[in-house]
Design a protein around this motif. Structure first.
Motif, PDB file in Angstrom:
ATOM      1  N   VAL A  10       0.843  -1.181  -0.044  1.00  0.00           N
ATOM      2  CA  VAL A  10      -0.029  -0.225   0.004  1.00  0.00           C
ATOM      3  C   VAL A  10       0.788   1.069   0.005  1.00  0.00           C
ATOM      4  N   GLY A  11       0.892   1.803  -1.082  1.00  0.00           N
ATOM      5  CA  GLY A  11       1.635   3.275  -1.180  1.00  0.00           C
ATOM      6  C   GLY A  11       2.788   3.073  -2.084  1.00  0.00           C
ATOM      7  N   ALA A  12       2.852   4.113  -3.232  1.00  0.00           N
ATOM      8  CA  ALA A  12       3.799   4.019  -4.212  1.00  0.00           C
ATOM      9  C   ALA A  12       4.857   5.173  -3.951  1.00  0.00           C
ATOM     10  N   GLY A  13       5.376   5.150  -2.536  1.00  0.00           N
ATOM     11  CA  GLY A  13       6.322   6.046  -2.360  1.00  0.00           C
ATOM     12  C   GLY A  13       7.596   5.294  -2.680  1.00  0.00           C
ATOM     13  N   ILE A  14       8.772   6.217  -2.089  1.00  0.00           N
ATOM     14  CA  ILE A  14       9.865   5.206  -2.163  1.00  0.00           C
ATOM     15  C   ILE A  14      10.116   4.023  -1.582  1.00  0.00           C
ATOM     16  N   ALA A  15       9.540   3.957  -0.310  1.00  0.00           N
ATOM     17  CA  ALA A  15       9.737   2.487   0.348  1.00  0.00           C
ATOM     18  C   ALA A  15       8.645   1.592  -0.322  1.00  0.00           C
ATOM     19  N   GLY A  16       7.684   1.781  -0.882  1.00  0.00           N
ATOM     20  CA  GLY A  16       6.650   1.014  -1.609  1.00  0.00           C
ATOM     21  C   GLY A  16       7.384   0.496  -2.983  1.00  0.00           C
ATOM     22  N   LEU A  17       7.713   1.294  -3.830  1.00  0.00           N
ATOM     23  CA  LEU A  17       8.385   1.230  -4.935  1.00  0.00           C
ATOM     24  C   LEU A  17       9.647   0.338  -4.864  1.00  0.00           C
ATOM     25  N   VAL A  32       1.355  -2.995  -6.291  1.00  0.00           N
ATOM     26  CA  VAL A  32       1.209  -1.674  -5.401  1.00  0.00           C
ATOM     27  C   VAL A  32       0.185  -0.923  -5.614  1.00  0.00           C
ATOM     28  N   LEU A  33      -0.583  -0.498  -4.658  1.00  0.00           N
ATOM     29  CA  LEU A  33      -1.614   0.346  -4.702  1.00  0.00           C
ATOM     30  C   LEU A  33      -1.435   1.555  -4.293  1.00  0.00           C
ATOM     31  N   GLU A  34      -1.899   2.687  -4.916  1.00  0.00           N
ATOM     32  CA  GLU A  34      -1.551   4.107  -4.647  1.00  0.00           C
ATOM     33  C   GLU A  34      -2.789   4.935  -4.702  1.00  0.00           C
ATOM     34  N   SER A  35      -3.127   5.611  -3.713  1.00  0.00           N
ATOM     35  CA  SER A  35      -4.365   6.378  -3.530  1.00  0.00           C
ATOM     36  C   SER A  35      -4.153   7.722  -4.390  1.00  0.00           C
ATOM     37  N   SER A  36      -3.269   8.292  -4.419  1.00  0.00           N
ATOM     38  CA  SER A  36      -3.073   9.715  -5.045  1.00  0.00           C
ATOM     39  C   SER A  36      -3.253   9.445  -6.824  1.00  0.00           C
ATOM     40  N   GLY A  37      -3.885  10.408  -7.389  1.00  0.00           N
ATOM     41  CA  GLY A  37      -4.055  10.376  -8.699  1.00  0.00           C
ATOM     42  C   GLY A  37      -2.865  11.109  -9.680  1.00  0.00           C
ATOM     43  N   LEU A  39       1.539  12.758  -9.214  1.00  0.00           N
ATOM     44  CA  LEU A  39       2.845  12.585  -8.608  1.00  0.00           C
ATOM     45  C   LEU A  39       2.824  13.841  -7.564  1.00  0.00           C
ATOM     46  N   ARG A  40       3.567  13.928  -6.278  1.00  0.00           N
ATOM     47  CA  ARG A  40       3.793  15.025  -5.419  1.00  0.00           C
ATOM     48  C   ARG A  40       4.874  15.695  -6.050  1.00  0.00           C
ATOM     49  N   ASN A  41       4.798  17.092  -6.209  1.00  0.00           N
ATOM     50  CA  ASN A  41       5.874  17.882  -6.777  1.00  0.00           C
ATOM     51  C   ASN A  41       6.520  18.867  -5.924  1.00  0.00           C
ATOM     52  N   THR A  42       6.683  18.449  -4.494  1.00  0.00           N
ATOM     53  CA  THR A  42       7.196  19.073  -3.440  1.00  0.00           C
ATOM     54  C   THR A  42       8.630  18.339  -3.200  1.00  0.00           C
ATOM     55  N   GLY A  43       9.558  18.862  -2.320  1.00  0.00           N
ATOM     56  CA  GLY A  43      10.825  18.266  -2.146  1.00  0.00           C
ATOM     57  C   GLY A  43      11.992  18.748  -3.161  1.00  0.00           C
ATOM     58  N   PHE A  44      13.275  18.860  -2.703  1.00  0.00           N
ATOM     59  CA  PHE A  44      14.298  19.376  -3.574  1.00  0.00           C
ATOM     60  C   PHE A  44      15.621  18.405  -3.529  1.00  0.00           C
ATOM     61  N   ALA A  45      15.483  17.532  -2.638  1.00  0.00           N
ATOM     62  CA  ALA A  45      16.785  16.720  -2.511  1.00  0.00           C
ATOM     63  C   ALA A  45      16.342  15.563  -2.059  1.00  0.00           C
ATOM     64  N   LEU A  46      17.152  14.439  -2.213  1.00  0.00           N
ATOM     65  CA  LEU A  46      16.766  13.207  -1.477  1.00  0.00           C
ATOM     66  C   LEU A  46      18.114  12.891  -0.645  1.00  0.00           C
ATOM     67  N   THR A  47      17.590  12.656   0.619  1.00  0.00           N
ATOM     68  CA  THR A  47      18.407  12.554   1.714  1.00  0.00           C
ATOM     69  C   THR A  47      18.187  11.017   2.117  1.00  0.00           C
TER      70      THR A  47
HETATM   71  C1  LIG Z   1       6.289  18.282   1.678  1.00  0.00           C
HETATM   72  C2  LIG Z   1       7.287  17.361   1.974  1.00  0.00           C
HETATM   73  C3  LIG Z   1       8.587  17.467   1.313  1.00  0.00           C
HETATM   74  C4  LIG Z   1       9.699  16.543   1.415  1.00  0.00           C
HETATM   75  N1  LIG Z   1      10.687  16.736   0.902  1.00  0.00           N
HETATM   76  C5  LIG Z   1      11.685  16.124   1.086  1.00  0.00           C
HETATM   77  C6  LIG Z   1      13.087  16.168   0.425  1.00  0.00           C
HETATM   78  O1  LIG Z   1      13.279  17.120  -0.168  1.00  0.00           O
HETATM   79  N2  LIG Z   1      14.082  15.257   0.585  1.00  0.00           N
HETATM   80  C7  LIG Z   1      13.723  14.115   1.195  1.00  0.00           C
HETATM   81  O2  LIG Z   1      14.661  13.156   1.331  1.00  0.00           O
HETATM   82  N3  LIG Z   1      12.561  13.730   2.027  1.00  0.00           N
HETATM   83  C8  LIG Z   1      11.597  14.749   1.767  1.00  0.00           C
HETATM   84  N4  LIG Z   1      10.232  14.459   2.407  1.00  0.00           N
HETATM   85  C9  LIG Z   1      10.158  13.376   3.238  1.00  0.00           C
HETATM   86  C10 LIG Z   1       9.710  12.174   2.142  1.00  0.00           C
HETATM   87  O3  LIG Z   1       8.544  12.496   1.591  1.00  0.00           O
HETATM   88  C11 LIG Z   1       9.813  11.017   2.837  1.00  0.00           C
HETATM   89  O4  LIG Z   1      11.109  10.635   3.482  1.00  0.00           O
HETATM   90  C12 LIG Z   1       9.562   9.858   1.805  1.00  0.00           C
HETATM   91  O5  LIG Z   1       8.575  10.105   0.853  1.00  0.00           O
HETATM   92  C13 LIG Z   1       8.923   8.800   2.748  1.00  0.00           C
HETATM   93  O6  LIG Z   1       8.828   7.673   1.656  1.00  0.00           O
HETATM   94  P1  LIG Z   1       7.514   6.922   1.847  1.00  0.00           P
HETATM   95  O7  LIG Z   1       7.677   5.757   0.859  1.00  0.00           O
HETATM   96  O8  LIG Z   1       7.869   5.738   3.223  1.00  0.00           O
HETATM   97  O9  LIG Z   1       6.424   7.502   2.367  1.00  0.00           O
HETATM   98  P2  LIG Z   1       5.740   8.418   0.970  1.00  0.00           P
HETATM   99  O10 LIG Z   1       6.392   8.967   0.139  1.00  0.00           O
HETATM  100  O11 LIG Z   1       4.782   9.380   1.982  1.00  0.00           O
HETATM  101  O12 LIG Z   1       4.650   7.491   0.438  1.00  0.00           O
HETATM  102  C14 LIG Z   1       3.433   6.768   0.662  1.00  0.00           C
HETATM  103  C15 LIG Z   1       2.406   6.777  -0.330  1.00  0.00           C
HETATM  104  O13 LIG Z   1       1.468   5.856  -0.007  1.00  0.00           O
HETATM  105  C16 LIG Z   1       0.207   6.512  -0.472  1.00  0.00           C
HETATM  106  N5  LIG Z   1      -0.923   5.973   0.415  1.00  0.00           N
HETATM  107  C17 LIG Z   1      -1.191   6.574   1.669  1.00  0.00           C
HETATM  108  N6  LIG Z   1      -2.270   5.666   2.313  1.00  0.00           N
HETATM  109  C18 LIG Z   1      -2.609   5.106   1.260  1.00  0.00           C
HETATM  110  C19 LIG Z   1      -3.781   4.246   1.263  1.00  0.00           C
HETATM  111  N7  LIG Z   1      -4.645   3.961   2.269  1.00  0.00           N
HETATM  112  N8  LIG Z   1      -4.076   3.275  -0.036  1.00  0.00           N
HETATM  113  C20 LIG Z   1      -3.182   3.702  -1.078  1.00  0.00           C
HETATM  114  N9  LIG Z   1      -1.952   4.509  -1.022  1.00  0.00           N
HETATM  115  C21 LIG Z   1      -1.880   5.334   0.015  1.00  0.00           C
HETATM  116  C22 LIG Z   1       0.377   7.942  -0.320  1.00  0.00           C
HETATM  117  O14 LIG Z   1      -0.257   8.511  -1.118  1.00  0.00           O
HETATM  118  C23 LIG Z   1       1.865   7.777  -1.055  1.00  0.00           C
HETATM  119  O15 LIG Z   1       2.241   7.948  -2.340  1.00  0.00           O
HETATM  120  C24 LIG Z   1       9.387  15.383   2.178  1.00  0.00           C
HETATM  121  C25 LIG Z   1       7.852  15.014   2.669  1.00  0.00           C
HETATM  122  C26 LIG Z   1       6.952  15.955   2.688  1.00  0.00           C
HETATM  123  C27 LIG Z   1       5.736  16.025   3.206  1.00  0.00           C
END
Ligand SMILES: Cc1cc2nc3c(=O)[nH]c(=O)nc-3n(C[C@H](O)[C@H](O)[C@H](O)COP(=O)(O)OP(=O)(O)OC[C@H]3O[C@@H](n4cnc5c(N)ncnc54)[C@H](O)[C@@H]3O)c2cc1C
Length: 74
Positions: A10-17, A32-37, A39-47
């Motif tokens: 659940v979730g196509a963020g970096i962890a899910g992918l 992989v299921l993603e609820s958002s329609g 891409l999030r266009n915020t953030g500027f670096a990958l830490t």
């Molecule tokens: C505004 C903002 C800016 C950021 N900028 C940076 C940056 O510049 N550099 C950096 O290193 N980190 C940044 N981060 C932190 C970064 O987003 C996280 O470290 C990283 O994205 C975490 O990855 P993740 O896969 O765990 O979660 P996420 O990236 O949050 O992915 C989770 C995904 O699950 C989906 N989801 C949630 N619930 C459901 C559900 N019930 N069903 C289906 N899909 C679901 C969400 O839509 C999302 O796409 C930022 C965070 C935010 C909020």
């Protein structure tokens, strides 16, 4: 249409992918299921910290990313 998968992520963020890619490299299918329609266009670096590099190395992406990454000290 009914879809049956052994592993659902659940979730196509970096962890899910990355998890899905790692499973794929092991020959394991996942869905992989993603609820958002969109891409999030915020953030500027990958830490990335030590565990993240271990995960990226495990799926074979670490060396490619290191070529484009600046290491911060201190
Ligand atoms: C505004 C903002 C800016 C950021 N900028 C940076 C940056 O510049 N550099 C950096 O290193 N980190 C940044 N981060 C932190 C970064 O987003 C996280 O470290 C990283 O994205 C975490 O990855 P993740 O896969 O765990 O979660 P996420 O990236 O949050 O992915 C989770 C995904 O699950 C989906 N989801 C949630 N619930 C459901 C559900 N019930 N069903 C289906 N899909 C679901 C969400 O839509 C999302 O796409 C930022 C965070 C935010 C909020």
């Amino acid at each position: 249409m009914e879809v049956v998968e052994d592993i659902v992520i659940v979730g196509a963020g970096i962890a899910g992918l990355i998890t899905s890619l790692g499973l794929h490299r092991q020959g394991i299918r996942s869905l992989v299921l993603e609820s958002s329609g969109s891409l999030r266009n915020t953030g500027f670096a990958l830490t990335t910290w030590a565990n993240a590099w271990k995960a990226l190395d495990a799926v074979g992406l670490g060396d490619t990313l290191r070529q484009h990454h600046q290491r911060l000290h201190g």
